[in-house]
Design a protein around this motif. Structure first.
Motif, PDB file in Angstrom:
ATOM      1  N   THR A  80       0.854  -1.193   0.000  1.00  0.00           N
ATOM      2  CA  THR A  80       0.000   0.000   0.000  1.00  0.00           C
ATOM      3  C   THR A  80       0.882   1.232   0.000  1.00  0.00           C
ATOM      4  OG1 THR A  80      -0.072  -0.004   2.425  1.00  0.00           O
ATOM      5  CG2 THR A  80      -1.827  -1.167   1.282  1.00  0.00           C
ATOM      6  N   PRO A  81       0.378   2.353  -0.522  1.00  0.00           N
ATOM      7  CA  PRO A  81       1.193   3.568  -0.543  1.00  0.00           C
ATOM      8  C   PRO A  81       1.440   4.093   0.858  1.00  0.00           C
ATOM      9  CG  PRO A  81      -1.064   4.031  -1.204  1.00  0.00           C
ATOM     10  CD  PRO A  81      -0.950   2.536  -1.101  1.00  0.00           C
ATOM     11  N   SER A  82       2.421   4.989   0.984  1.00  0.00           N
ATOM     12  CA  SER A  82       2.733   5.581   2.282  1.00  0.00           C
ATOM     13  C   SER A  82       1.516   6.320   2.819  1.00  0.00           C
ATOM     14  CB  SER A  82       3.909   6.542   2.127  1.00  0.00           C
ATOM     15  OG  SER A  82       4.222   7.125   3.349  1.00  0.00           O
ATOM     16  N   SER A  83       1.222   6.109   4.103  1.00  0.00           N
ATOM     17  CA  SER A  83       0.030   6.687   4.718  1.00  0.00           C
ATOM     18  C   SER A  83       0.390   7.983   5.419  1.00  0.00           C
ATOM     19  CB  SER A  83      -0.557   5.696   5.721  1.00  0.00           C
ATOM     20  OG  SER A  83       0.310   5.578   6.829  1.00  0.00           O
ATOM     21  N   ARG A  84      -0.632   8.575   6.052  1.00  0.00           N
ATOM     22  CA  ARG A  84      -0.433   9.824   6.788  1.00  0.00           C
ATOM     23  C   ARG A  84       0.126   9.574   8.176  1.00  0.00           C
ATOM     24  NH1 ARG A  84      -6.518  11.166   6.542  1.00  0.00           N
ATOM     25  NH2 ARG A  84      -6.552   8.907   6.385  1.00  0.00           N
ATOM     26  N   LEU A  85       0.377   8.348   8.509  1.00  0.00           N
ATOM     27  CA  LEU A  85       0.808   8.019   9.856  1.00  0.00           C
ATOM     28  C   LEU A  85       2.281   8.374  10.060  1.00  0.00           C
ATOM     29  CD1 LEU A  85      -0.931   4.585  10.291  1.00  0.00           C
ATOM     30  CD2 LEU A  85      -1.452   6.657  11.544  1.00  0.00           C
ATOM     31  N   GLU A  86       2.556   9.021  11.173  1.00  0.00           N
ATOM     32  CA  GLU A  86       3.921   9.329  11.547  1.00  0.00           C
ATOM     33  C   GLU A  86       4.362   8.401  12.677  1.00  0.00           C
ATOM     34  OE1 GLU A  86       5.831  11.321   9.930  1.00  0.00           O
ATOM     35  OE2 GLU A  86       4.245  11.931   8.560  1.00  0.00           O
ATOM     36  N   LEU A  87       5.669   8.422  12.951  1.00  0.00           N
ATOM     37  CA  LEU A  87       6.222   7.516  13.949  1.00  0.00           C
ATOM     38  C   LEU A  87       5.634   7.771  15.326  1.00  0.00           C
ATOM     39  CD1 LEU A  87       8.254   5.374  14.858  1.00  0.00           C
ATOM     40  CD2 LEU A  87       9.954   7.195  15.097  1.00  0.00           C
ATOM     41  N   GLY A  88       5.474   9.050  15.715  1.00  0.00           N
ATOM     42  CA  GLY A  88       5.008   9.384  17.061  1.00  0.00           C
ATOM     43  C   GLY A  88       3.675   8.751  17.421  1.00  0.00           C
ATOM     44  N   PRO A  89       2.614   9.004  16.654  1.00  0.00           N
ATOM     45  CA  PRO A  89       1.318   8.393  16.990  1.00  0.00           C
ATOM     46  C   PRO A  89       1.350   6.870  16.973  1.00  0.00           C
ATOM     47  CG  PRO A  89       1.042  10.190  15.425  1.00  0.00           C
ATOM     48  CD  PRO A  89       2.504   9.956  15.542  1.00  0.00           C
ATOM     49  N   LYS A  90       2.048   6.285  16.001  1.00  0.00           N
ATOM     50  CA  LYS A  90       2.103   4.815  15.958  1.00  0.00           C
ATOM     51  C   LYS A  90       2.810   4.263  17.192  1.00  0.00           C
ATOM     52  CE  LYS A  90       3.872   4.403  11.779  1.00  0.00           C
ATOM     53  NZ  LYS A  90       4.381   3.756  10.545  1.00  0.00           N
TER      54      LYS A  90
END
Length: 809
Positions: A383-393
């Motif tokens: 899947t393409p890169s999502s809006r998720l950043e390292l901090g929230p994950k």
């Protein structure tokens, strides 16, 4: 996957045609035989058809069964889960698949079957290291045996079973053992809902099989005939409340198939909550040795080269750089003795440019960042890169891990909690997108392909992330309240590697048990690796515990010995000749050994200590006993032995010791043709003990007086009598030898020319032998007199032990 299936079906069709042709020929032959004897032709055909049908049916059943076995084995060999070493789910184009055949190193198992009273134990037991062998060696002992295999996190328990199943599946022999591998976490729900479910049903529904390929009744027939090795993997990954039920089900299944061997793997805590007392043998997975570490790293980079990721020269350079980094830091090399940690190191080293981290906590931090964030820039995902950043994950997976640790669970449905956390952290993505991201990056994995139940890629990730969450929430009290629970031990160690370890160490010291002190020491060591500061007051408490003279049969004594060995023999250097400990054995460590020897009735000699506290003045027999004592303690795969000088390679080893030695020691013990002999750092072999007669006399008298001082004359006296007899006998034997030398030299005829060099040499040697023999005669007389005096004292004390009543006046 389709090729093996079509091949098997083609074999089935061909076999059917052959059996049919044989049956037809048999029927025709029978008909001809009947007709030649005058019977009607139709009777011959009928009898022939019936006989042919019976024989054909028997042949077909055997052939079909064999084909079914071949199909089953081919499914295991061709299954991705069974045959791929996945670095925590991080399978990508940047890191090609590593097959078991490419990289697996067969770990050794240690037999810690029972304690002194015959009770099954899980964990340290007296008499380590026990018998070491591979799982195949233990399985060959006989059918129907039950094995419990435990090991520390990441020690390779699951990979061991998969590798064993793969090895069993490569044969084409019809009667070879058939592996039945069941991942307990995948089938917990089925077993809990239906405790009577048959093992054959579970095995036929394994994820690497299609139910139509191998029917359950065929598996049941294999089991009933005792042809299988039943391997149940991961008891500790089953929720704690279900473990007793799972263990009961396993024992009941083995009771129904008693001719099959049963293997159950778990962390130690899994067997604590669901004991496996029916096990015939309890086996512990041993750490990787230096050779196994080197082999695994070489295999990994050879596989990268095979996959086209690296050239041959680049693979050699990178593998050499990784091993050099490990050998430069003995503490990091200790971590590499665990297969999982070594896999992490290979992955981090392969995907970063700033070398290896200094501690376990930092290693996991780097790995988590790669899995959650950096890997998207390196790997082409589905899947393409999502809006998720390292901090929230990171915040979400930390909370997930913390909740799982609180519930002492490894399986969960993450969607409800992810939805809640997305709202709490105000992250504008769907829960499904978040879950897909975590799954594709490899941090979470599904228990079953169609299931909504997930686990962390490895339980150690759950423990590490929980420690981070406890830190961010300021809930160190959560760890303090659970400091004595084995479930939280690794989380505490992860905490100590990055945060303030002092509250945890103090809680352990207050608990005061042997296990608590063991954890306190590990916490201190982990903190020191991470650069943490330890309260001097706590350091002093640990030092006082280690210096105390605990009863030699106590667990506290074992903890103290283990740490003393780590401190004393942990200063190692890696060279082409091997791994060399460059620090001489200290007196504190040897005194622990001497205390155990004394408790067993053996009295040590009058050993002395050098300027650095190193022990000196030992006899060869004492050196051998000390080496055997050291081998009772496991130290990350290392074993202890004296250097040997029987081969050129071992001579190079001694040359390395000479190069590395910087202290005041001039010689040490080594093995020469199986005997303990002294080796001098500055010169060649010491041909004899280069002591004067007076020095030898003084040393032997010192040993004698030292041994006499160790006897308690108020208690049982048989050890003293035995020692006196042994010493008098030894001195007598020495006198016999010197007398023989004196007679031999005295019988040699002097040359006529008394001024010749040979005559002078012989005369000087006679004088030396006479002088030395005189000292030995004096020593023999001295020992005999001391022995007589000692026995006289004992007789005197015995005669006055119970004096008669006073004479009446």
């Amino acid at each position: 996957m389709s090729a093996p299936l079509s091949s098997t079906r083609r074999t089935t069709v061909e076999t059917t045609a052959i059996v049919s042709a044989v049956a037809a020929v048999f029927a025709a032959s029978t008909a001809f035989l009947f007709s030649s004897r005058g019977s009607p032709l139709w009777i011959g055909f009928a009898v022939g058809a019936l006989l042919a049908a019976g024989i054909g049916w028997i042949l077909w059943r055997r052939v079909r069964s064999y084909i079914c076995v071949l199909r089953y084995r081919s499914r295991i060999r061709g299954n991705r889960y069974m045959n791929t070493v996945m670095l925590l789910g991080a399978v990508s184009r940047a890191l090609p698949d590593l097959t078991l055949e490419d990289v697996y190193v067969d770990v050794a198992l240690r037999n810690d079957e029972t304690d002194g009273e015959g009770q099954k134990v899980y964990g340290w037991s007296p008499g380590r290291p026990g018998e070491r062998a591979t799982l195949d060696d233990f399985l060959l002992r006989g059918d129907g045996l039950q094995f419990a295999i435990y090991g520390m996190p990441g020690s390779g328990k699951s990979t061991l079973l998969r590798s064993t199943a793969m090895r069993m599946s490569r044969t084409i022999r019809p009667r070879a053992p058939i592996p039945i591998l069941v991942v307990l976490a995948h089938h917990t729900g089925q077993i809990v809902e239906d405790p009577d479910i048959d093992l054959a049903e579970i095995a036929a529904g394994a994820r690497w099989l299609n139910r139509d390929d191998v029917p359950a009744h065929e598996v049941r027939r294999w089991l009933s005939n005792g042809r299988c090795v039943i391997m149940l993997d991961g008891l500790d990954e089953v929720p704690e409340r279900h473990r007793p039920a799972i263990m009961l089900w396993a024992e009941q299944q083995h009771g129904g198939y008693q001719d099959c061997s049963l293997v159950v793997t778990s962390r130690e805590l899994g067997f604590e909550s669901a004991r496996f007392d029916a096990a015939d043998l309890v086996l512990e997975v041993c750490p990787l040795t230096r050779d196994q570490i080197d082999l695994f790293v070489a295999n990994c980079y050879r596989a990268f080269q095979k996959g086209g990721e690296l050239t041959e020269s680049a693979a050699k350079v990178e593998s050499s750089a990784l091993l050099a980094g490990l050998r430069a830091d003995p503490a990091l090399y200790d971590l590499a003795s665990t297969p999982l940690m070594l896999q992490l190191m290979v992955f981090v080293h392969r995907n970063s440019d700033d070398g290896l981290p200094a501690s376990r906590g930092e290693l996991y931090e780097r790995m988590v960042q790669m899995l959650l964030h950096e890997r998207r820039s390196r790997v082409k995902l589905s899947t393409p890169s999502s809006r998720l950043e390292l901090g929230p994950k990171l915040r979400i997976v930390q909370r997930l891990a913390f909740e799982m640790m609180l519930g002492q669970s490894v399986q969960f449905d993450p969607l409800p909690l992810i939805r809640k956390l997305l709202d709490e952290f105000d992250v504008e993505v769907s829960a499904q997108e978040m879950l897909r991201d975590l799954r594709e990056n490899g941090l979470l994995s599904r228990v079953e392909s169609n299931s909504e139940t997930y686990t962390f890629a490895h339980l150690s990730f759950q423990e590490y992330l929980a420690a981070k969450e406890i830190r961010e929430q300021g809930k160190v009290g959560t760890l303090l309240d659970r400091i004595g629970q084995r479930w939280w031990r690794n989380t505490a160690l992860f905490w100590a590697s990055a945060y303030d370890p002092n509250p945890l160490i103090e809680a352990c010291a207050e608990a005061g048990t042997a296990e608590a002190w063991s954890l306190a020491i590990e916490l201190r060591n982990e903190a020191e690796l991470g650069g943490g500061d330890i309260d001097p007051r706590l350091t002093d408490r640990i030092a006082a515990f280690l210096a105390a003279e605990h009863p030699v049969d106590s667990e506290e004594h074992q903890v103290a010995c283990t740490e003393a060995i780590r401190l004393n023999l942990g200063d190692v250097e890696f060279s082409s000749a091997g791994t060399i400990c460059v620090k001489p054995v200290g007196g504190d460590l040897y005194r622990m050994f001497a205390r155990e020897e004394l408790a067993r009735g053996f009295h040590s000699s009058s050993h002395r200590f050098g300027p650095g506290g190193e022990v000196m003045g030992l006899w060869p027999s004492e050196v051998n006993s000390f080496i055997k004592w050291l081998s009772q303690f496991e130290h990350h795969g290392f074993s202890y032995q004296l250097p040997q000088v029987d081969t050129r390679k071992q001579l190079e080893n001694l040359a390395e010791i000479r190069r590395l030695e910087t202290g005041s020691i001039s010689s040490f013990w080594a093995i020469w043709h199986g005997q303990v002999r002294p080796w001098n750092l500055d010169e060649k072999w010491i041909k004899g003990y280069r002591l004067s007669e007076q020095e030898l006399d003084l040393w032997l008298r010192a040993d004698w007086r030292f041994m006499m001082s160790r006897f308690d004359l108020t208690g049982p006296h048989e050890p003293a009598r035995a020692a006196a007899r042994q010493i008098r006998s030894a001195c007598g034997a020495l006198k016999d030898i010197t007398d023989w030398y004196r007679n031999r030299v005295g019988s040699t005829t002097l040359p006529r020319d008394s001024t010749s060099p040979s005559a002078k040499a012989l005369a000087a040697y006679r004088a030396h032998v006479d002088s030395f023999t005189g000292v030995v005669d004096e020593l023999h007389s001295f020992a005999g007199a001391e022995s007589v005096n000692l026995l006289a004292m004992l007789r005197l004390m015995n005669s006055n032990r119970n004096p008669p009543e006073p004479w009446p006046c």
